[in-house]
Each structure stands twice: as structure tokens, then as C-alpha cells.
Design a protein around this motif. Structure first.
Motif, PDB file in Angstrom:
ATOM      1  N   VAL B  12       0.861  -1.165   0.000  1.00 21.92           N
ATOM      2  CA  VAL B  12       0.000   0.000   0.000  1.00 21.92           C
ATOM      3  C   VAL B  12       0.904   1.224   0.000  1.00 21.92           C
ATOM      4  N   THR B  13       0.677   2.124  -0.924  1.00 22.54           N
ATOM      5  CA  THR B  13       1.526   3.301  -1.029  1.00 22.54           C
ATOM      6  C   THR B  13       0.685   4.539  -1.305  1.00 22.54           C
ATOM      7  N   GLU B  14       1.279   5.660  -1.100  1.00 23.49           N
ATOM      8  CA  GLU B  14       0.596   6.914  -1.370  1.00 23.49           C
ATOM      9  C   GLU B  14       0.891   7.372  -2.788  1.00 23.49           C
ATOM     10  N   LYS B  15      -0.059   8.017  -3.372  1.00 22.32           N
ATOM     11  CA  LYS B  15       0.105   8.552  -4.717  1.00 22.32           C
ATOM     12  C   LYS B  15       1.360   9.425  -4.779  1.00 22.32           C
ATOM     13  N   GLY B  16       2.153   9.193  -5.830  1.00 18.11           N
ATOM     14  CA  GLY B  16       3.364   9.982  -6.017  1.00 18.11           C
ATOM     15  C   GLY B  16       4.630   9.302  -5.531  1.00 18.11           C
ATOM     16  N   LYS B  17       4.470   8.255  -4.716  1.00 19.13           N
ATOM     17  CA  LYS B  17       5.643   7.534  -4.226  1.00 19.13           C
ATOM     18  C   LYS B  17       6.102   6.503  -5.254  1.00 19.13           C
ATOM     19  N   ASP B  18       7.379   6.101  -5.138  1.00 16.07           N
ATOM     20  CA  ASP B  18       7.920   5.051  -5.995  1.00 16.07           C
ATOM     21  C   ASP B  18       7.784   3.704  -5.289  1.00 16.07           C
ATOM     22  N   VAL B  19       7.585   2.648  -6.072  1.00 19.02           N
ATOM     23  CA  VAL B  19       7.531   1.299  -5.505  1.00 19.02           C
ATOM     24  C   VAL B  19       8.401   0.354  -6.328  1.00 19.02           C
ATOM     25  N   GLU B  20       8.921  -0.647  -5.636  1.00 23.07           N
ATOM     26  CA  GLU B  20       9.697  -1.704  -6.291  1.00 23.07           C
ATOM     27  C   GLU B  20       9.067  -3.042  -5.976  1.00 23.07           C
ATOM     28  N   LEU B  21       8.827  -3.808  -7.016  1.00 20.42           N
ATOM     29  CA  LEU B  21       8.258  -5.139  -6.864  1.00 20.42           C
ATOM     30  C   LEU B  21       9.312  -6.147  -7.331  1.00 20.42           C
ATOM     31  N   ARG B  22       9.423  -7.227  -6.574  1.00 20.33           N
ATOM     32  CA  ARG B  22      10.492  -8.180  -6.853  1.00 20.33           C
ATOM     33  C   ARG B  22       9.936  -9.523  -7.297  1.00 20.33           C
ATOM     34  N   CYS B  23      10.671 -10.166  -8.189  1.00 21.73           N
ATOM     35  CA  CYS B  23      10.287 -11.492  -8.666  1.00 21.73           C
ATOM     36  C   CYS B  23      11.507 -12.401  -8.666  1.00 21.73           C
ATOM     37  N   ASP B  24      11.357 -13.563  -8.033  1.00 24.90           N
ATOM     38  CA  ASP B  24      12.390 -14.603  -8.063  1.00 24.90           C
ATOM     39  C   ASP B  24      11.870 -15.748  -8.921  1.00 24.90           C
ATOM     40  N   PRO B  25      12.413 -15.938 -10.098  1.00 22.79           N
ATOM     41  CA  PRO B  25      11.884 -16.990 -10.975  1.00 22.79           C
ATOM     42  C   PRO B  25      12.349 -18.373 -10.532  1.00 22.79           C
ATOM     43  N   ILE B  26      11.820 -19.373 -11.179  1.00 19.38           N
ATOM     44  CA  ILE B  26      12.277 -20.739 -10.941  1.00 19.38           C
ATOM     45  C   ILE B  26      13.718 -20.842 -11.435  1.00 19.38           C
ATOM     46  N   SER B  27      14.538 -21.475 -10.635  1.00 16.06           N
ATOM     47  CA  SER B  27      15.955 -21.597 -10.969  1.00 16.06           C
ATOM     48  C   SER B  27      16.140 -22.260 -12.333  1.00 16.06           C
ATOM     49  N   GLY B  28      16.935 -21.615 -13.167  1.00 16.68           N
ATOM     50  CA  GLY B  28      17.214 -22.175 -14.484  1.00 16.68           C
ATOM     51  C   GLY B  28      16.296 -21.683 -15.583  1.00 16.68           C
ATOM     52  N   HIS B  29      15.209 -21.025 -15.213  1.00 20.59           N
ATOM     53  CA  HIS B  29      14.302 -20.490 -16.235  1.00 20.59           C
ATOM     54  C   HIS B  29      14.911 -19.220 -16.837  1.00 20.59           C
ATOM     55  N   THR B  30      15.096 -19.254 -18.150  1.00 22.02           N
ATOM     56  CA  THR B  30      15.757 -18.135 -18.806  1.00 22.02           C
ATOM     57  C   THR B  30      14.805 -16.996 -19.134  1.00 22.02           C
ATOM     58  N   GLN B  84      -3.187   6.345  -8.898  1.00 23.65           N
ATOM     59  CA  GLN B  84      -4.230   5.430  -8.432  1.00 23.65           C
ATOM     60  C   GLN B  84      -4.551   4.361  -9.473  1.00 23.65           C
ATOM     61  N   GLU B  85      -4.426   4.704 -10.743  1.00 23.12           N
ATOM     62  CA  GLU B  85      -4.729   3.712 -11.784  1.00 23.12           C
ATOM     63  C   GLU B  85      -3.674   2.614 -11.869  1.00 23.12           C
ATOM     64  N   ASP B  86      -2.573   2.776 -11.124  1.00 22.49           N
ATOM     65  CA  ASP B  86      -1.565   1.724 -11.080  1.00 22.49           C
ATOM     66  C   ASP B  86      -1.977   0.597 -10.131  1.00 22.49           C
TER      67      ASP B  86
END
Lengths: 111, 112
Positions: B12-30, B84-86
Motif C-alpha cells: 500500500v503506497t501513497e500517490k506519487g511515491k515510488d515502488v519496487e516489486l520483486r520477482c524470483d523466478p524458478i531456478s534455471g528459467h531463462t 491510483q490507476e496503477d
């Protein structure tokens, strides 16, 4: 952009009945896949059918593909309450790896 | 790992702030993919990585969105000056071959 379009948008059946969902798409495809999503989170891959195939089975799932009509159907036989979920079709093309998803069919199976 | 993991699960963030989302894929998936799913909608493709390069960025909705992948593994999706549309669920998937993509549980982003 979304290419696939599922029909119906929502389906409610009783346990033991069969559920049929349809998907139509607009452009040429390399393959068509069906995914299930529970509670609006991660998707689970169900089955893939290639453009040169017409029918495929996996357990209680049966998928058909008609490339001349640009349509596919997913049949779930002998449905169970645990089949309650949203079902999405997704098309893959030769031009890229991204899948184009439809808006999904929401299936409710009542005991 | 056993499957694709994403963090945080909710943000949950306020409008105007930056956010980072992280993804760890399955090992070996290119291959690694980011999608966005707005409420009651299908998945909208954002970006695709093959290794560390992104041959297809066509789905990024604006220049506020960027993504990188390092070491052919972890990927970060950054949204600057959130609007907000994000608000949506951001889903990451990985694959070894193009046919079957394995999805993570998603990050639910709410912009107030």
C-alpha cells in the motif's frame, strides 16, 4: 492488448455436472493455453493445445481448438467444488513469447 | 527454488511515491515475464526478459514503469510517481520454453 475473450463471463453449476467454457481470439496463433486462477492471485497452467491440434485431454479436462473459427472450448467433466475458480484462455503467437489473455470465466461449483 | 516467488505480497503506497516489486523466478528459467491484472480483468502483458535483456517492452504503460533483471535471475519492476490507476495485482512468470509459463502469487499494489 487482450486477444482472447471467454464466454460465459460467469458460470454456476452443481457438483457432478460438466462445465464448458469458450474462448474466441482474433489473430493467428501458435498455441492456446488454459489457466486457472484462485482468489485473484497466481495462475496455474492447465493445458496447452497447439495450432495443428484439434483436441486434447488431461484428466477431467478436454480442450478443443477450431482455428478456422478462431475458437477453443474447455470442458471440465464431473465438476467438484474445488474447481471453483476463474479460468483464462491465453494465446501464444510466433512473433513473441508474451501470452495474450482473455478476461476469464468465473466458475462456481456448488456442493 | 520450488516455484516463482514475489515480494511483497501486498503493498500500500501513497500517490506519487515510488515502488519496487520483486520477482524470483524458478531456478534455471531463462525467460521472465511481468503482467498486470486490474480488478476483474484479464492479464495485461508488461515486459518480457530473455536472460538479462528485454526484447519486448511493448506493454509498459508509461515511462514511469521500468524493469530490470540481473544475473539472469531476479527481476525488479519499478513504478515511479505512482498513480491510483496503477493499483492492480502484478504477476510475474518464468519459463524454460515459451509454451508453459509458471506464475508467482503476485503482488497486490494499492495506491491511495
Amino acid at each position: 492488448s487482450q486477444q482472447g475473450e471467454e464466454d460465459p463471463q460467469a458460470l454456476s453449476i452443481q457438483e457432478g455436472e460438466n462445465a464448458t467454457m469458450n474462448c474466441s481470439y482474433k489473430t493467428s496463433i501458435n498455441n492456446l493455453q488454459w489457466y486457472r486462477q484462485n482468489s485473484g492471485r497466481g495462475l496455474v497452467h492447465l493445458i496447452l493445445i497447439r495450432s495443428n491440434e484439434r483436441e486434447k485431454h488431461s484428466g477431467r479436462l478436454r480442450v478443443t481448438l477450431d482455428t478456422s473459427k478462431k475458437s477453443s472450448s474447455l470442458l471440465i467433466t464431473a465438476s467438484r467444488a474445488a474447481d471453483t475458480a476463474s479460468y483464462f484462455c491465453a494465446t501464444g503467437t510466433n512473433s513473441g513469447y508474451a501470452l495474450n489473455f482473455g478476461k476469464g470465466t468465473s466458475l462456481l461449483v456448488t456442493p | 527454488g520450488a516455484g516463482v516467488s514475489q515480494s511483497p505480497s501486498n503493498k500500500v503506497t501513497e500517490k506519487g511515491k515510488d515502488v519496487e516489486l520483486r520477482c524470483d523466478p524458478i531456478s534455471g528459467h531463462t525467460a521472465l515475464y511481468w503482467y498486470r491484472q486490474s480488478l476483474g480483468q484479464g492479464l495485461e502483458f508488461l515486459i518480457y526478459f530473455q536472460g538479462n535483456s528485454a526484447p519486448d517492452k511493448s506493454g509498459l504503460p508509461s515511462d514511469r514503469f521500468s524493469a530490470e533483471r540481473t544475473g539472469g535471475s531476479v527481476s525488479t519492476l519499478t513504478i515511479q510517481r505512482t498513480q491510483q490507476e496503477d493499483s492492480a495485482v502484478y504477476l510475474c512468470a518464468s519459463s524454460l520454453i515459451p509454451d508453459e509459463q509458471f506464475f508467482g502469487p503476485g503482488t497486490r499494489l494499492t495506491v491511495l
